[in-house]
Design a protein around this motif. Structure first.
Motif, short mmCIF file in Angstrom:
data_model
loop_
_atom_site.label_atom_id
_atom_site.label_comp_id
_atom_site.label_asym_id
_atom_site.label_seq_id
_atom_site.Cartn_x
_atom_site.Cartn_y
_atom_site.Cartn_z
N ALA A 95 36.07 -49.84 26.58
CA ALA A 95 35.96 -50.18 25.17
C ALA A 95 37.23 -50.85 24.68
CB ALA A 95 35.69 -48.93 24.34
N GLU A 124 38.17 -47.44 17.66
CA GLU A 124 37.10 -47.63 16.68
C GLU A 124 35.78 -47.97 17.38
OE1 GLU A 124 40.95 -47.80 14.90
OE2 GLU A 124 40.18 -49.10 16.46
N ALA A 125 35.86 -48.78 18.43
CA ALA A 125 34.65 -49.11 19.19
C ALA A 125 34.06 -47.86 19.85
CB ALA A 125 34.96 -50.18 20.23
N TRP A 177 30.51 -46.20 19.35
CA TRP A 177 29.62 -45.93 20.48
C TRP A 177 29.09 -44.50 20.40
CZ3 TRP A 177 30.51 -42.19 24.30
CH2 TRP A 177 29.75 -42.29 25.45
N HIS A 215 39.23 -46.17 26.18
CA HIS A 215 40.16 -47.22 25.80
C HIS A 215 41.56 -46.73 26.18
CE1 HIS A 215 42.45 -50.21 23.66
NE2 HIS A 215 43.12 -49.24 23.08
#
Length: 127
Positions: free
Chosen positions: A71, A75-76, A80, A123
């Motif tokens: 990712a 935030e992503a 998700w 991430h």
């Protein structure tokens, strides 16, 4: 797309010996253990990892296994996680957040899909 693959192992030392030998033969550095006893191999921005299953049951195909998706940012990952839960996913492990690892800080979130497969969004430095 993928950040890592993790497989279960009943004997981490034996598995690490095998993978250290096999993977160094193709140019991948030896694995490193983290504080939980897992072994991680890093190459080309991806991880291959070994673990004893968290639930204490014997390792088998997929028990202890995780499919990881790369990712762009925390935030992503949060984005998700939320619709994953809304569409039949079940949160597992710790809540989404930062964790320290031998490779730096990682932001992670875990879910079991409707069939029970464990998936993760990640991430961090390797992503």
């Amino acid at each position: 797309m993928f950040s890592h693959v993790m497989v279960g192992a009943n004997d981490i030392a034996a598995s690490q010996a095998f993978y250290d030998a096999a993977l160094t033969a193709i140019g991948i550095p030896p694995g490193r253990r983290d504080p939980k006893g897992r072994v991680a191999y890093m190459h080309g921005g991806s991880f291959f990892m070994l673990t004893t299953p968290i639930d204490g049951a014997p390792a088998c195909h997929a028990n202890g296994g995780t499919i990881g998706f790369r990712a762009a940012d925390p935030e992503a990952i949060d984005a998700w996680h939320e619709p994953g839960v809304a569409h039949g996913g079940t949160p597992c492990e710790d809540p989404p957040g930062w964790r320290d690892s031998p490779f730096g800080r990682l932001y992670l979130a875990y879910l079991r899909d409707p069939s029970g497969n464990k998936v993760c969004a990640m991430h961090g430095p390797a992503a």
